[in-house]
Scaffold this active site. Structure first.
Site, PDB file in Angstrom:
ATOM      1  N   HIS A 170     -29.348   8.005 -14.895  1.00 37.46           N
ATOM      2  CA  HIS A 170     -30.280   6.935 -14.472  1.00 37.46           C
ATOM      3  C   HIS A 170     -30.226   5.746 -15.440  1.00 37.46           C
ATOM      4  O   HIS A 170     -31.204   5.011 -15.552  1.00 37.46           O
ATOM      5  CB  HIS A 170     -31.722   7.448 -14.372  1.00 37.46           C
ATOM      6  CG  HIS A 170     -31.861   8.730 -13.608  1.00 37.46           C
ATOM      7  ND1 HIS A 170     -32.073   8.779 -12.245  1.00 37.46           N
ATOM      8  CD2 HIS A 170     -31.792  10.011 -14.026  1.00 37.46           C
ATOM      9  CE1 HIS A 170     -32.146  10.045 -11.859  1.00 37.46           C
ATOM     10  NE2 HIS A 170     -31.971  10.821 -12.919  1.00 37.46           N
ATOM     11  N   SER A 291     -16.803 -19.301 -22.471  1.00 40.20           N
ATOM     12  CA  SER A 291     -17.542 -20.119 -21.515  1.00 40.20           C
ATOM     13  C   SER A 291     -17.228 -21.574 -21.827  1.00 40.20           C
ATOM     14  O   SER A 291     -17.029 -21.949 -22.983  1.00 40.20           O
ATOM     15  CB  SER A 291     -19.037 -19.854 -21.677  1.00 40.20           C
ATOM     16  OG  SER A 291     -19.763 -20.965 -21.195  1.00 40.20           O
ATOM     17  N   LYS A 297     -20.143 -17.332 -26.150  1.00 41.94           N
ATOM     18  CA  LYS A 297     -19.878 -16.295 -25.154  1.00 41.94           C
ATOM     19  C   LYS A 297     -18.451 -15.780 -25.122  1.00 41.94           C
ATOM     20  O   LYS A 297     -17.500 -16.479 -25.410  1.00 41.94           O
ATOM     21  CB  LYS A 297     -20.259 -16.806 -23.754  1.00 41.94           C
ATOM     22  CG  LYS A 297     -21.764 -16.854 -23.629  1.00 41.94           C
ATOM     23  CD  LYS A 297     -22.229 -16.989 -22.218  1.00 41.94           C
ATOM     24  CE  LYS A 297     -21.812 -15.859 -21.340  1.00 41.94           C
ATOM     25  NZ  LYS A 297     -22.165 -16.107 -19.960  1.00 41.94           N
ATOM     26  N   ASN A 299     -16.610 -13.472 -22.287  1.00 39.21           N
ATOM     27  CA  ASN A 299     -16.871 -12.848 -20.977  1.00 39.21           C
ATOM     28  C   ASN A 299     -15.787 -11.838 -20.619  1.00 39.21           C
ATOM     29  O   ASN A 299     -14.609 -12.075 -20.853  1.00 39.21           O
ATOM     30  CB  ASN A 299     -16.928 -13.927 -19.894  1.00 39.21           C
ATOM     31  CG  ASN A 299     -18.071 -14.906 -20.124  1.00 39.21           C
ATOM     32  OD1 ASN A 299     -19.108 -14.529 -20.684  1.00 39.21           O
ATOM     33  ND2 ASN A 299     -17.877 -16.145 -19.731  1.00 39.21           N
ATOM     34  N   GLU A 304     -14.622  -7.723 -14.742  1.00 34.94           N
ATOM     35  CA  GLU A 304     -15.426  -8.193 -13.605  1.00 34.94           C
ATOM     36  C   GLU A 304     -14.552  -8.399 -12.372  1.00 34.94           C
ATOM     37  O   GLU A 304     -14.955  -8.096 -11.245  1.00 34.94           O
ATOM     38  CB  GLU A 304     -16.135  -9.503 -13.967  1.00 34.94           C
ATOM     39  CG  GLU A 304     -17.242  -9.306 -14.986  1.00 34.94           C
ATOM     40  CD  GLU A 304     -17.721 -10.618 -15.603  1.00 34.94           C
ATOM     41  OE1 GLU A 304     -17.719 -11.651 -14.916  1.00 34.94           O
ATOM     42  OE2 GLU A 304     -18.077 -10.593 -16.798  1.00 34.94           O
ATOM     43  N   TYR A 331       2.951   1.381  20.899  1.00 40.09           N
ATOM     44  CA  TYR A 331       2.891   0.178  20.058  1.00 40.09           C
ATOM     45  C   TYR A 331       2.117  -0.937  20.753  1.00 40.09           C
ATOM     46  O   TYR A 331       2.235  -1.163  21.952  1.00 40.09           O
ATOM     47  CB  TYR A 331       4.311  -0.317  19.730  1.00 40.09           C
ATOM     48  CG  TYR A 331       4.299  -1.590  18.893  1.00 40.09           C
ATOM     49  CD1 TYR A 331       4.135  -1.516  17.517  1.00 40.09           C
ATOM     50  CD2 TYR A 331       4.389  -2.843  19.485  1.00 40.09           C
ATOM     51  CE1 TYR A 331       4.081  -2.673  16.741  1.00 40.09           C
ATOM     52  CE2 TYR A 331       4.338  -4.006  18.724  1.00 40.09           C
ATOM     53  CZ  TYR A 331       4.176  -3.907  17.352  1.00 40.09           C
ATOM     54  OH  TYR A 331       4.114  -5.055  16.589  1.00 40.09           O
TER      55      TYR A 331
HETATM   56  N1  ARG Z   1       6.587  -7.758  13.529  1.00 40.25           N
HETATM   57  C1  ARG Z   1       6.244  -6.606  14.298  1.00 40.25           C
HETATM   58  C2  ARG Z   1       5.181  -5.774  13.599  1.00 40.25           C
HETATM   59  O1  ARG Z   1       4.977  -6.001  12.455  1.00 40.25           O
HETATM   60  C3  ARG Z   1       7.457  -5.760  14.507  1.00 40.25           C
HETATM   61  C4  ARG Z   1       7.421  -4.909  15.704  1.00 40.25           C
HETATM   62  C5  ARG Z   1       7.508  -5.768  16.928  1.00 40.25           C
HETATM   63  N2  ARG Z   1       7.670  -5.002  18.129  1.00 40.25           N
HETATM   64  C6  ARG Z   1       7.524  -5.554  19.300  1.00 40.25           C
HETATM   65  N3  ARG Z   1       7.711  -4.784  20.342  1.00 40.25           N
HETATM   66  N4  ARG Z   1       7.145  -6.769  19.454  1.00 40.25           N
HETATM   67  O2  ARG Z   1       4.552  -4.932  14.153  1.00 40.25           O
END
Ligand code: ARG
Length: 472
Positions: A170, A291, A297, A299, A304, A331
């Site tokens: 604490h 400072s 000072k 720092n 930080e 994707y």
């Molecule tokens: N620059 C893209 C990424 O970072 C690469 C993959 C792109 N693939 C696609 N089907 N457009 O994800």
């Protein structure tokens, strides 16, 4: 091109694309700029080339291209690598991404055979591959840096295995500890961070290449061969997962967040200990600033900043979690957003660890002030209670009597070390001369010799363990 510099719509410049298939490949220049990732994914050029060389070799091994074609591809790729590294070839910020840049450059160097490289792969598995290669290497770099910090902590801990200071709960003075014990606590945290990194590296070191766009390929490729060429431990066994998975990046961000949290707590203590109020340590001039207006000072800016940058790394983790949470398989371009967050966290964590190490090595420790602070807060009251338990009292009763004695000593402006025996005996007549031994600060520390405790002997054993882990 910046938005402000963009030409008016009528003058928009159109560019042809490698992926010009169904569409005419003509996009708005603003869209090109918006879509491009090369400014930040160009740092993966080496991994991209390494991956492409392995891919060319695999295609030849499987009879999909000839050995001569593979040799031409690898030769061209190696030439590009050399030229990027020597500064001869500048990565074009106008390219769509690093993958497209290198493939286009390759074709311009080796001719149409360059166009065969992308057989049986897609940028979807290519980018996942590059990221895994990059982060695997980063995990090793960060591990080395973190080990140096642990070694610095262990060295300073050893030096201060007998330096007594107040331990806090604490933020109130609680019990006497050694400074070595406190520093070893941070060494233990960092050892866990290193362990987490190696665990994360293990799951990162699995090859996605050969997943292709999402469904695998009709060519008879050899994914295991390509993975082995690249030093992977195995391959992703579901091609959809192979291109969709960014767990390895998230996991790394999790590891970095925890590590930064540890560095931030250490930073916070360094800042507190450097204050006039504590005056336990002084950071070396090399790691502090003055400072511009208050000449007295000094720092703790570096500490930080580490504390501040911790928030930034947490932000990177939350950003990527949020990017991924709603994505349908496989994707999606959203995934391109992983890179800036991941690289930012990598750079931030690595530089934080690297600045902390010399800061720890060079800080000067004001032992006398620590010792004085340990003397002033009745932090040996538990030891008094333990003494009474040793004389046959149940702990709860001993605790109460110690509490009353502390109040009395405070009222008399004494400490437990200087309170006269008659006064002690007013509260409990089984107390004898032995009480002064019990509340002696060195003895208090020396007797906390339970496994993992603060006694110099235990601290030295812990340091030995830490060093053993470093040499593993
Ligand atoms: N620059 C893209 C990424 O970072 C690469 C993959 C792109 N693939 C696609 N089907 N457009 O994800």
């Amino acid at each position: 091109m910046r938005y402000a510099e963009a030409p008016p719509p009528a003058a928009i410049i159109f560019m042809a694309k490698l992926w010009q298939g169904r569409s005419d490949g003509v996009t708005d220049s603003l869209a090109d700029e918006f879509n491009s990732s090369v400014s930040f994914d160009k740092r993966m050029y080496r991994q991209d080339i390494e991956g492409s060389c392995a891919h060319a070799k695999m295609l030849a091994k499987c009879g999909i291209i000839t050995a001569d074609e593979a040799a031409a591809l690898v030769g061209g790729l190696e030439g590009i690598l050399g030229d990027i590294e020597s500064g001869k070839l500048k990565i074009d910020d106008g390219a769509e991404d690093i993958h497209m840049f290198i493939e286009a450059e390759l074709t311009s160097r080796v001719g149409s055979v360059g166009k065969k490289l992308h057989t049986a792969r897609s940028r979807n598995d290519q980018v996942a591959l590059d990221m895994r290669l990059y982060l695997r290497e980063f995990a090793d770099t960060l591990t080395d840096a973190a080990k140096e910090l642990v070694a610095a902590l262990a060295d300073r801990a050893e030096e201060h295995a007998e330096t007594i200071m107040p331990g806090y709960t604490h933020l109130q003075r609680a019990q006497p500890i050694t400074f070595g014990h406190q520093l070893t606590a941070y060494a233990m945290m960092l050892l866990r961070d290193i362990d987490r990194l190696s665990d994360c590296r293990r799951r990162t070191n699995v090859s996605p290449i050969g997943s292709c766009a999402l469904a695998g390929t009709t060519f008879s490729t050899d994914r295991m061969y390509e993975a082995a060429e690249l030093g992977f431990d195995g391959v992703c066994l579901n091609s959809i997962d192979g291109v969709s998975d960014r767990d390895f990046a998230l996991e790394l961000l999790g590891c970095l967040s925890i590590m930064m949290m540890h560095l931030s707590r250490l930073s916070e203590e360094l800042i507190l200990w450097s204050s006039w109020e504590f005056s336990f340590i002084e950071l070396d001039d090399a790691f502090t600033t003055g400072s511009s207006i208050m000449p007295q000072k000094k720092n703790s800016d570096m500490a930080e900043l580490i504390r501040g940058k911790t928030g930034r790394v947490y932000g990177d983790l939350v950003a990527l979690l949020t990017v991924l949470k709603g994505l349908p398989l496989a994707y999606n371009k959203d995934m391109q957003e992983d890179k800036e967050r991941v690289f930012d966290a990598c750079d931030t964590a690595l530089s934080s660890v690297r600045i902390m190490t010399p800061m720890i090595r060079t800080m000067s420790v004001k032992k006398e002030n620590m010792r004085r602070a340990a003397g002033g807060g009745f932090i040996n009251a538990t030891d008094l209670a333990d003494y009474l338990v040793g004389r046959g009292l149940p702990f709860r009763e001993a605790y109460k009597i110690s509490g009353r004695l502390v109040s009395r000593a405070m009222a008399d402006e004494k400490t437990l070390e200087t309170l006269p025996l008659e006064v002690y005996r007013e509260y409990c007549d089984i107390i004898d001369e032995g009480v002064y031994d019990a509340v002696d600060m060195d003895g208090c520390v020396r007797r906390r010799a339970s496994l993992g405790g603060t006694s110099p002997e235990q601290v030295r054993a812990a340091i030995e363990y830490v060093r053993g882990m470093l040499s593993e």
